[in-house]
Design an enzyme around this catalytic site. Structure first.
Site, PDB file in Angstrom:
ATOM      1  N   GLU A   1      -4.945  -4.804  10.475  1.00  0.00           N
ATOM      2  CA  GLU A   1      -4.111  -3.770  10.830  1.00  0.00           C
ATOM      3  C   GLU A   1      -4.324  -3.233  12.217  1.00  0.00           C
ATOM      4  OE1 GLU A   1      -2.143  -2.765   6.821  1.00  0.00           O
ATOM      5  OE2 GLU A   1      -3.882  -1.248   7.108  1.00  0.00           O
TER       6      GLU A   1
ATOM      7  N   GLY B   1       2.690   2.459  10.697  1.00  0.00           N
ATOM      8  CA  GLY B   1       3.836   3.242  10.700  1.00  0.00           C
ATOM      9  C   GLY B   1       4.391   3.983  11.918  1.00  0.00           C
TER      10      GLY B   1
ATOM     11  N   ASN C   1       0.992  -1.093   0.179  1.00  0.00           N
ATOM     12  CA  ASN C   1      -0.037   0.154  -0.098  1.00  0.00           C
ATOM     13  C   ASN C   1       0.957   1.353   0.097  1.00  0.00           C
ATOM     14  OD1 ASN C   1      -1.811   2.095   0.595  1.00  0.00           O
ATOM     15  ND2 ASN C   1      -2.580   1.473   2.490  1.00  0.00           N
ATOM     16  N   TRP C   2       1.178   1.727  -1.213  1.00  0.00           N
ATOM     17  CA  TRP C   2       1.770   2.968  -1.246  1.00  0.00           C
ATOM     18  C   TRP C   2       1.598   4.171  -0.595  1.00  0.00           C
ATOM     19  CZ3 TRP C   2       4.404   3.081  -6.938  1.00  0.00           C
ATOM     20  CH2 TRP C   2       5.332   2.156  -7.143  1.00  0.00           C
ATOM     21  N   LYS C   3       0.036   4.097  -0.300  1.00  0.00           N
ATOM     22  CA  LYS C   3      -0.641   5.384   0.362  1.00  0.00           C
ATOM     23  C   LYS C   3       0.001   6.799  -0.521  1.00  0.00           C
ATOM     24  CE  LYS C   3      -0.232   3.272   4.720  1.00  0.00           C
ATOM     25  NZ  LYS C   3       0.005   3.236   6.047  1.00  0.00           N
TER      26      LYS C   3
ATOM     27  N   GLU D   1      -6.604   4.605   8.009  1.00  0.00           N
ATOM     28  CA  GLU D   1      -6.492   6.074   7.763  1.00  0.00           C
ATOM     29  C   GLU D   1      -7.617   6.996   7.071  1.00  0.00           C
ATOM     30  OE1 GLU D   1      -2.702   5.490   5.550  1.00  0.00           O
ATOM     31  OE2 GLU D   1      -1.860   4.931   7.610  1.00  0.00           O
TER      32      GLU D   1
ATOM     33  N   SER E   1       3.703  -1.928  10.248  1.00  0.00           N
ATOM     34  CA  SER E   1       5.187  -2.078  10.498  1.00  0.00           C
ATOM     35  C   SER E   1       5.842  -3.396  10.349  1.00  0.00           C
ATOM     36  CB  SER E   1       5.449  -1.711  12.048  1.00  0.00           C
ATOM     37  OG  SER E   1       5.188  -0.148  12.292  1.00  0.00           O
TER      38      SER E   1
ATOM     39  N   HIS F   1      -9.559   1.212   5.202  1.00  0.00           N
ATOM     40  CA  HIS F   1      -8.086   1.360   5.895  1.00  0.00           C
ATOM     41  C   HIS F   1      -8.281   2.336   6.820  1.00  0.00           C
ATOM     42  CE1 HIS F   1      -4.014   2.592   6.572  1.00  0.00           C
ATOM     43  NE2 HIS F   1      -3.538   1.241   5.909  1.00  0.00           N
TER      44      HIS F   1
ATOM     45  N   GLY G   1       5.203   1.395   4.499  1.00  0.00           N
ATOM     46  CA  GLY G   1       6.542   1.908   4.229  1.00  0.00           C
ATOM     47  C   GLY G   1       7.505   0.935   3.574  1.00  0.00           C
TER      48      GLY G   1
HETATM   49  P1  13P Z   1       3.375   0.338   7.679  1.00  0.00           P
HETATM   50  O1  13P Z   1       3.856  -0.695   6.894  1.00  0.00           O
HETATM   51  O2  13P Z   1       3.921   1.745   7.196  1.00  0.00           O
HETATM   52  O3  13P Z   1       3.134   0.343   9.012  1.00  0.00           O
HETATM   53  O4  13P Z   1       1.791   0.649   7.054  1.00  0.00           O
HETATM   54  C1  13P Z   1       0.827  -0.225   7.101  1.00  0.00           C
HETATM   55  C2  13P Z   1      -0.457  -0.101   6.289  1.00  0.00           C
HETATM   56  O5  13P Z   1      -1.203   0.569   6.771  1.00  0.00           O
HETATM   57  C3  13P Z   1      -0.645  -0.835   5.052  1.00  0.00           C
HETATM   58  O6  13P Z   1      -2.088  -0.379   4.534  1.00  0.00           O
END
Ligand code: 13P
Length: 252
Positions: free
Chosen positions: A169, A175, A9-11, A99, A215, A97, A237
């Protein structure tokens, strides 16, 4: 045997040329090694999906979006529909998600509508769930995840449920560098499989891919993926660097 899946997931990261470079690098890394049995998915920002699908055509990864509209079409400025994603050969889409729940107030009911839109266009939803830190500290994580999944997925007919991927998650792990322990991940994944079994029966629960996200890195992926109910990862990430993403794919 369940599918093994590693999804990136590149966000909201990378310029167009950086995105292209990373995908080219991933293609080269995949070409250099023997064919993997891991289903690899890269969820890019929407504006790069066309380019990503073009590159993926000659490689062993699939392309996913990071969100979709809850509506079919019409006056929804800025939104992207499941029909549009399907017309661009996008095969997967992350929804719910944390976020999006936090910054865009996405509710379980909206996630349910998005699931319906995606399944109607043969796009596989990657449905996220997970508790925040205060909920874990109050030992409410199971109740929270059960509510998220019942309200966003349990309206589905059994056949539709076979086209779903769930990603657990824990929000406190996203993150933050604070990964769930393999035991915490296994405990929740087994719980999720259990509630799906209660609702849809053993066969469907047994086949459901459940990914861990939060993470996940080349260092900790192998112990997480070794858990019996962890079928892969949703990687933030570490998916931005092709070599790290590849190490996670090879952690199975
Ligand atoms: P990280 O791997 O950066 O913690 O993010 C996880 C995530 O939100 C994947 O959707």
């Amino acid at each position: 045997m369940r599918q093994k899946i590693v999804a990136g997931n590149w966000k909201m990261n990378k310029s167009f040329s950086e995105a292209e470079e990373t995908l080219d690098e991933l293609v080269n890394l995949l070409d250099e090694q023997e064919k993997t049995d891991v289903n690899i998915i890269v969820c890019t920002p929407a504006i790069y999906l066309e380019m990503a699908v073009d590159i993926a055509e000659s490689s062993a990864f699939a392309v996913g979006a990071q969100d979709v509209s809850a509506y079919e079409k019409g006056a929804y400025t800025g939104e992207i529909s499941a029909t549009m994603l399907n017309s661009m050969q996008v095969e997967y889409c992350i929804i719910g998600h944390s976020e999006r729940r936090k910054y865009h107030h996405e509710s379980n009911a909206e996630v349910a509508q998005k699931v319906e839109q995606l399944l109607g266009k043969t796009i596989t939803p990657i449905v996220c769930c997970g508790e925040v830190l205060a909920e874990r500290e109050a030992n409410r994580q199971f109740e929270v995840v059960k509510q998220q999944l019942s309200e966003s997925l349990f309206q589905l007919q059994p056949l539709d449920f076979t086209n779903i991927i769930i990603a657990y998650e824990p929000v406190w792990a996203i993150g933050t560098g604070k990964t769930a322990t393999p035991e915490q991940a296994q405990e929740m994944h087994a719980f999720i499989r259990g509630i799906v079994e209660d609702k849809y029966g053993k066969e469907i629960a047994k086949k459901l891919p459940i990914l861990y996200g939060g993470s996940c890195t080349p260092q900790n992926a192998a112990t997480l993926f070794a858990q019996p109910d962890v079928d892969g990862g949703l990687i933030g990430g570490a998916s931005l660097v092709a070599q790290d993403f590849m190490k996670i794919i090879n952690a199975f």
